[in-house]
Design a protein around this motif. Structure first.
Motif, mmCIF file in Angstrom:
data_model
loop_
_atom_site.group_PDB
_atom_site.id
_atom_site.type_symbol
_atom_site.label_atom_id
_atom_site.label_comp_id
_atom_site.label_asym_id
_atom_site.label_seq_id
_atom_site.Cartn_x
_atom_site.Cartn_y
_atom_site.Cartn_z
ATOM 1 N N ALA A 1 0.772 -1.259 0.046
ATOM 2 C CA ALA A 1 0.121 0.023 -0.005
ATOM 3 C C ALA A 1 0.898 1.251 -0.035
ATOM 4 O O ALA A 1 1.744 1.337 0.879
ATOM 5 C CB ALA A 1 -0.969 -0.033 1.200
ATOM 6 N N LYS A 2 0.342 2.209 -0.843
ATOM 7 C CA LYS A 2 1.148 3.494 -0.807
ATOM 8 C C LYS A 2 0.253 4.713 -0.515
ATOM 9 O O LYS A 2 -1.017 4.603 -0.383
ATOM 10 C CB LYS A 2 1.469 3.851 -2.257
ATOM 11 C CG LYS A 2 2.271 2.902 -2.924
ATOM 12 C CD LYS A 2 2.370 3.160 -4.255
ATOM 13 C CE LYS A 2 3.386 2.071 -5.166
ATOM 14 N NZ LYS A 2 3.573 2.390 -6.635
ATOM 15 N N VAL A 3 0.918 5.474 0.644
ATOM 16 C CA VAL A 3 0.161 6.910 1.167
ATOM 17 C C VAL A 3 1.157 8.133 0.823
ATOM 18 O O VAL A 3 2.499 7.812 0.624
ATOM 19 C CB VAL A 3 -0.045 6.719 2.795
ATOM 20 C CG1 VAL A 3 -0.681 5.282 3.051
ATOM 21 C CG2 VAL A 3 1.572 6.610 3.407
ATOM 22 N N ILE A 4 0.379 9.039 0.730
ATOM 23 C CA ILE A 4 1.233 10.372 0.746
ATOM 24 C C ILE A 4 0.680 11.384 1.498
ATOM 25 O O ILE A 4 -0.527 11.084 2.081
ATOM 26 C CB ILE A 4 0.771 11.012 -0.973
ATOM 27 C CG1 ILE A 4 -0.700 11.253 -0.889
ATOM 28 C CG2 ILE A 4 1.190 9.951 -2.031
ATOM 29 C CD1 ILE A 4 -0.888 12.066 -2.385
ATOM 30 N N ALA B 1 5.179 9.996 -1.141
ATOM 31 C CA ALA B 1 5.359 11.438 -1.330
ATOM 32 C C ALA B 1 4.919 12.326 0.037
ATOM 33 O O ALA B 1 3.990 11.820 0.512
ATOM 34 C CB ALA B 1 4.508 11.952 -2.740
ATOM 35 N N ARG B 2 5.437 13.497 -0.095
ATOM 36 C CA ARG B 2 4.922 14.478 0.687
ATOM 37 C C ARG B 2 5.179 15.887 0.344
ATOM 38 O O ARG B 2 6.216 16.143 -0.516
ATOM 39 C CB ARG B 2 5.975 14.338 2.096
ATOM 40 C CG ARG B 2 5.692 15.424 3.226
ATOM 41 C CD ARG B 2 6.680 15.334 4.373
ATOM 42 N NE ARG B 2 6.238 16.053 5.396
ATOM 43 C CZ ARG B 2 6.717 17.626 5.549
ATOM 44 N NH1 ARG B 2 7.171 17.950 4.666
ATOM 45 N NH2 ARG B 2 6.183 18.256 6.556
ATOM 46 N N GLN B 3 4.400 16.777 0.452
ATOM 47 C CA GLN B 3 4.661 17.943 0.096
ATOM 48 C C GLN B 3 3.981 18.955 0.980
ATOM 49 O O GLN B 3 3.009 18.702 1.812
ATOM 50 C CB GLN B 3 3.682 18.472 -1.110
ATOM 51 C CG GLN B 3 4.147 17.784 -2.501
ATOM 52 C CD GLN B 3 5.086 18.955 -3.361
ATOM 53 O OE1 GLN B 3 5.324 19.869 -2.556
ATOM 54 N NE2 GLN B 3 5.379 18.741 -4.524
ATOM 55 N N ALA B 4 4.744 20.265 1.263
ATOM 56 C CA ALA B 4 4.297 21.054 2.364
ATOM 57 C C ALA B 4 3.537 22.358 1.623
ATOM 58 O O ALA B 4 3.920 22.750 0.600
ATOM 59 C CB ALA B 4 5.528 21.686 3.111
ATOM 60 N N ALA B 5 2.315 22.446 2.297
ATOM 61 C CA ALA B 5 1.482 23.509 1.697
ATOM 62 C C ALA B 5 1.506 24.584 2.880
ATOM 63 O O ALA B 5 2.418 24.628 3.579
ATOM 64 C CB ALA B 5 -0.192 22.980 1.612
ATOM 65 N N GLN C 1 -0.025 19.097 -7.802
ATOM 66 C CA GLN C 1 1.559 18.708 -8.074
ATOM 67 C C GLN C 1 1.630 17.207 -7.809
ATOM 68 O O GLN C 1 2.137 16.436 -8.709
ATOM 69 C CB GLN C 1 2.460 19.576 -7.459
ATOM 70 C CG GLN C 1 2.773 20.786 -8.031
ATOM 71 C CD GLN C 1 3.626 21.771 -7.161
ATOM 72 O OE1 GLN C 1 4.614 21.390 -6.396
ATOM 73 N NE2 GLN C 1 3.428 23.081 -6.910
ATOM 74 N N MET C 2 1.260 16.994 -6.499
ATOM 75 C CA MET C 2 1.513 15.389 -6.163
ATOM 76 C C MET C 2 0.584 14.484 -7.021
ATOM 77 O O MET C 2 0.684 13.320 -7.434
ATOM 78 C CB MET C 2 0.973 15.210 -4.645
ATOM 79 C CG MET C 2 2.269 15.620 -3.648
ATOM 80 S SD MET C 2 1.934 15.078 -2.044
ATOM 81 C CE MET C 2 0.606 15.809 -1.419
ATOM 82 N N LEU C 3 -0.354 15.005 -7.249
ATOM 83 C CA LEU C 3 -1.496 14.173 -8.346
ATOM 84 C C LEU C 3 -0.823 13.869 -9.506
ATOM 85 O O LEU C 3 -0.942 12.689 -10.219
ATOM 86 C CB LEU C 3 -2.919 14.823 -8.309
ATOM 87 C CG LEU C 3 -3.924 14.767 -7.296
ATOM 88 C CD1 LEU C 3 -4.874 15.605 -7.445
ATOM 89 C CD2 LEU C 3 -4.127 13.400 -6.956
#
Length: 348
Positions: free
Chosen positions: A180-183, A215-219, A232-234
């Motif tokens: 399984a994958k999580v972001i 993946a991880r992005q900071a908003a 961007q992550m999508l």
């Protein structure tokens, strides 16, 4: 002795008195030393009945976020519940110098108790110390001062617990899914609270070896940043099973990006407890399935604690004569099963 002196003595002498009381209780084995009544049953505890008049000074930051606006509303509405409580509210400010000046005005007015949500905990530590030294107990709300001497009680949320509970919720849902994958859509990376939320999430995921964060992005806790970072992550992640978003306000933007991309192949868990998130969870027509609370009701609890302090009482349900020095609010997970229970607490 003046009122100010006696209150100061009470604040800084309480620890010694409490220690003495505990020592006496722990060293006596003679039943003749006391009667059959437990001291815990005789304690004065704050309840809903009107008591001694209390003036509470409230200083918070500017309500430039749904959660902060809810904090202010919770404090004001809670104070209105008590006929004997007068709430002196400052104009919210994110300017530390201005907020310090507002708190100093409350100190000069000799309010009975202060409730302070500092724009910057470190920068306002000295004014917290000033209040305590003047004999005015401080309830430090959420953003903590640098010194425990600057407040009598801290009440706030559990950022680490938010991440931990988000991970456990997602982990249990994906427990039987191989690979399984999580972001993760985080908040501002320069804030300690963001680091704590991510750490809790990462630690929680360690309990599920079949799950990998890819993946991880900071908003920036805004709708606009949530939408752009999620887009961007999508684009970068063609397939994943779950998303944890730190903040429901930026989650509004994230959901827009998800809808625009036509994606519905994963589950989303939010954070904080916005009304819009609760409504989406209840409708159960999209990817948002749960949110982890960072409850703005902590401001109502801060008013309760300040009232108890001002009246020299403890808290009903606890055996101690004094209120606790620290109260950490639990980061509950709200999903379709319990959303109705929390709907009234959702912030706009």
């Amino acid at each position: 002795m003046t009122k100010l002196t006696s209150r100061r003595g009470l604040l800084f002498g309480a620890a010694a008195v409490s220690a003495g009381a505990v020592l006496t209780g722990c060293t006596s084995n003679d039943p003749a030393d006391g009667d059959d009544k437990s001291a815990a049953n005789e304690q004065p505890a704050a309840d809903d009945k009107p008591g001694k008049p209390v003036t509470i000074g409230y200083a918070g930051p500017q309500a430039d976020h749904g959660w902060l606006n809810a904090i202010n509303d919770n404090a004001k509405k809670r104070a209105e519940k008590y006929s004997e409580v007068t709430l002196e509210v400052t104009e919210g400010s994110n300017d530390t110098a201005q907020q310090i000046g507002q708190i100093e005005t409350l100190i000069n007015k000799k309010v009975d108790v202060l409730v302070v949500l500092p724009a910057d905990g470190k920068a306002l530590t000295q004014v917290g110390l000033k209040a305590m030294r003047a004999g005015i107990p401080v309830v430090n709300l959420d953003r903590i001062f640098n010194s425990p001497q600057a407040y009598r009680c801290w009440v706030g949320g559990d950022n680490y617990g938010m991440g931990l509970n988000a991970a456990h919720y997602i982990g249990e849902k994906l427990r039987d899914k191989p690979n399984a994958k999580v972001i993760e859509l985080a908040g501002l990376d320069n804030l300690e609270l963001t680091k704590q939320r991510t750490q809790g999430f990462d630690d929680g995921l360690k309990n599920y070896p079949n799950i990998k964060k890819v993946a991880r992005q900071a908003a920036e806790f805004t709708v606009e940043s949530g939408q752009s970072k999620m887009a961007q992550m999508l684009q970068a992640q063609s397939q994943f099973d779950a998303l944890w978003n730190h903040d429901d306000d930026q989650g509004v933007g994230a959901l827009r990006a998800i809808e625009q991309a036509g994606r519905d192949d994963f589950m989303m868990v939010g954070g904080a407890g916005a009304l819009s998130a609760f409504q989406a969870i209840k409708a159960d027509s999209g990817v948002l399935k749960a949110t982890v609370l960072y409850p703005p009701t902590m401001a109502a609890s801060a008013i309760d604690l300040a009232r108890a302090l001002g009246q020299g009482k403890g808290i009903s349900g606890l055996a101690e004569f004094e209120i606790p020095s620290t109260v950490t609010c639990y980061s509950a997970v709200v999903d379709k099963e319990n959303v109705d229970q929390y709907m009234s607490t959702g912030f706009k």
